[in-house]
Design a protein around this motif. Structure first.
Motif, PDB file in Angstrom:
ATOM      1  N   GLN A 108       0.857  -1.176   0.000  1.00 32.44           N
ATOM      2  CA  GLN A 108       0.000   0.000   0.000  1.00 32.44           C
ATOM      3  C   GLN A 108       0.894   1.227   0.000  1.00 32.44           C
ATOM      4  OE1 GLN A 108      -2.351  -0.194   3.495  1.00 32.44           O
ATOM      5  NE2 GLN A 108      -3.508  -1.976   2.851  1.00 32.44           N
ATOM      6  N   HIS A 109       0.364   2.312  -0.521  1.00 32.09           N
ATOM      7  CA  HIS A 109       1.116   3.562  -0.500  1.00 32.09           C
ATOM      8  C   HIS A 109       0.970   4.179   0.886  1.00 32.09           C
ATOM      9  CE1 HIS A 109       3.068   7.103  -1.945  1.00 32.09           C
ATOM     10  NE2 HIS A 109       2.062   7.861  -1.544  1.00 32.09           N
ATOM     11  N   ARG A 110       2.035   4.181   1.642  1.00 35.21           N
ATOM     12  CA  ARG A 110       2.015   4.733   2.997  1.00 35.21           C
ATOM     13  C   ARG A 110       2.580   6.144   2.982  1.00 35.21           C
ATOM     14  NH1 ARG A 110       1.037   1.536   7.725  1.00 35.21           N
ATOM     15  NH2 ARG A 110       0.464  -0.505   7.012  1.00 35.21           N
ATOM     16  N   HIS A 111       2.045   6.949   3.855  1.00 37.21           N
ATOM     17  CA  HIS A 111       2.555   8.315   4.002  1.00 37.21           C
ATOM     18  C   HIS A 111       3.782   8.267   4.899  1.00 37.21           C
ATOM     19  CE1 HIS A 111      -0.983   9.901   2.055  1.00 37.21           C
ATOM     20  NE2 HIS A 111      -1.731   9.121   2.826  1.00 37.21           N
ATOM     21  N   LEU A 112       4.891   8.671   4.371  1.00 32.46           N
ATOM     22  CA  LEU A 112       6.161   8.591   5.088  1.00 32.46           C
ATOM     23  C   LEU A 112       6.139   9.415   6.373  1.00 32.46           C
ATOM     24  CD1 LEU A 112       9.003   7.463   5.129  1.00 32.46           C
ATOM     25  CD2 LEU A 112       9.731   9.441   3.798  1.00 32.46           C
ATOM     26  N   GLY A 113       5.497  10.561   6.346  1.00 33.27           N
ATOM     27  CA  GLY A 113       5.443  11.411   7.532  1.00 33.27           C
ATOM     28  C   GLY A 113       4.692  10.753   8.687  1.00 33.27           C
ATOM     29  N   ARG A 114       3.570  10.121   8.398  1.00 32.40           N
ATOM     30  CA  ARG A 114       2.788   9.451   9.444  1.00 32.40           C
ATOM     31  C   ARG A 114       3.543   8.274  10.031  1.00 32.40           C
ATOM     32  NH1 ARG A 114      -3.048   8.328   7.192  1.00 32.40           N
ATOM     33  NH2 ARG A 114      -3.333   7.588   9.317  1.00 32.40           N
ATOM     34  N   LEU A 124       8.696   7.269  15.778  1.00 29.07           N
ATOM     35  CA  LEU A 124       9.386   8.085  16.783  1.00 29.07           C
ATOM     36  C   LEU A 124       8.600   8.139  18.094  1.00 29.07           C
ATOM     37  CD1 LEU A 124      10.759  11.024  14.605  1.00 29.07           C
ATOM     38  CD2 LEU A 124      12.030   9.110  15.609  1.00 29.07           C
ATOM     39  N   SER A 125       7.280   8.199  18.020  1.00 26.29           N
ATOM     40  CA  SER A 125       6.477   8.228  19.247  1.00 26.29           C
ATOM     41  C   SER A 125       6.573   6.901  19.989  1.00 26.29           C
ATOM     42  CB  SER A 125       5.021   8.584  18.943  1.00 26.29           C
ATOM     43  OG  SER A 125       4.426   7.597  18.132  1.00 26.29           O
ATOM     44  N   ARG A 126       6.640   5.790  19.255  1.00 27.20           N
ATOM     45  CA  ARG A 126       6.807   4.494  19.930  1.00 27.20           C
ATOM     46  C   ARG A 126       8.176   4.395  20.594  1.00 27.20           C
ATOM     47  NH1 ARG A 126       3.839   0.569  15.614  1.00 27.20           N
ATOM     48  NH2 ARG A 126       1.737   1.130  16.254  1.00 27.20           N
ATOM     49  N   PHE A 127       9.207   4.871  19.909  1.00 24.72           N
ATOM     50  CA  PHE A 127      10.533   4.871  20.526  1.00 24.72           C
ATOM     51  C   PHE A 127      10.539   5.738  21.778  1.00 24.72           C
ATOM     52  CE2 PHE A 127      12.655   3.500  16.437  1.00 24.72           C
ATOM     53  CZ  PHE A 127      13.161   2.325  16.964  1.00 24.72           C
ATOM     54  N   ALA A 128       9.881   6.872  21.742  1.00 22.94           N
ATOM     55  CA  ALA A 128       9.816   7.750  22.910  1.00 22.94           C
ATOM     56  C   ALA A 128       9.070   7.081  24.053  1.00 22.94           C
ATOM     57  CB  ALA A 128       9.150   9.069  22.534  1.00 22.94           C
ATOM     58  N   LEU A 129       7.975   6.391  23.748  1.00 20.27           N
ATOM     59  CA  LEU A 129       7.205   5.702  24.779  1.00 20.27           C
ATOM     60  C   LEU A 129       7.999   4.564  25.405  1.00 20.27           C
ATOM     61  CD1 LEU A 129       4.489   5.645  26.191  1.00 20.27           C
ATOM     62  CD2 LEU A 129       3.645   4.147  24.379  1.00 20.27           C
ATOM     63  N   VAL A 130       8.677   3.781  24.580  1.00 28.44           N
ATOM     64  CA  VAL A 130       9.517   2.697  25.098  1.00 28.44           C
ATOM     65  C   VAL A 130      10.648   3.277  25.935  1.00 28.44           C
ATOM     66  CG1 VAL A 130      11.154   0.894  24.434  1.00 28.44           C
ATOM     67  CG2 VAL A 130       8.947   1.023  23.313  1.00 28.44           C
ATOM     68  N   GLY A 131      11.274   4.350  25.469  1.00 26.36           N
ATOM     69  CA  GLY A 131      12.351   4.979  26.224  1.00 26.36           C
ATOM     70  C   GLY A 131      11.886   5.521  27.560  1.00 26.36           C
ATOM     71  N   ALA A 132      10.702   6.144  27.578  1.00 23.70           N
ATOM     72  CA  ALA A 132      10.165   6.663  28.844  1.00 23.70           C
ATOM     73  C   ALA A 132       9.861   5.527  29.812  1.00 23.70           C
ATOM     74  CB  ALA A 132       8.902   7.484  28.572  1.00 23.70           C
ATOM     75  N   ALA A 133       9.306   4.430  29.317  1.00 23.91           N
ATOM     76  CA  ALA A 133       9.005   3.298  30.196  1.00 23.91           C
ATOM     77  C   ALA A 133      10.290   2.684  30.751  1.00 23.91           C
ATOM     78  CB  ALA A 133       8.192   2.249  29.444  1.00 23.91           C
TER      79      ALA A 133
END
Length: 131
Positions: free
Chosen positions: A70-76, A82-91
């Motif tokens: 599927q054509h994915r939007h690179l920005g999304r 990045l938000s998942r990495f931030a959440l894992v890092g915070a935990a």
């Protein structure tokens, strides 16, 4: 003879694994709270959160690989990653500095997905035997 894994769609099986893992986290929380206090409970919760995030992330990666392109939007995709990495890092940060790395609670937290998978195996076995 068919097994439960062949009968159920993957989304249903993964949902059961998630529910069993969350139930295991709840069951593990009682003795950890009694034996280690709040720091142990925070360590269990954060390490369990890290494990569940990684499990859900792996689930999404497998689904993406198995689906037609599927054509994915690179920005999304970048923002979500990045938000998942931030959440894992915070935990992990909370696990290390706030919970002071209570070994028993962290190990229990990291094992909740394994307990979920084992629970699904037991469920599938009993379901196939009862047929």
């Amino acid at each position: 003879m068919t097994t439960a894994l062949q009968d159920d769609p993957p989304a249903v099986v993964l949902g059961r694994i998630r529910r069993i893992a969350l139930g295991a986290c709840g069951v593990f929380a009682i003795p950890v709270l009694l034996l280690s206090g709040w720091r142990g409970l925070i360590g269990l919760t954060c390490s369990g959160l890290v494990t569940m995030i990684n499990f859900l992330w792996l689930e999404e990666i497998v689904e993406t690989l198995l689906q037609p392109a599927q054509h994915r939007h690179l920005g999304r995709v970048t923002i979500r990653t990045l938000s998942r990495f931030a959440l894992v890092g915070a935990a992990l940060l909370v696990t290390i500095f706030v919970a002071r790395v209570n070994a028993a609670s962290v190990l229990l937290g990291f094992s909740i997905v394994v307990v979920g998978i084992m629970g699904e195996a037991v469920y599938s076995t009993f379901r196939s035997v009862s047929r």
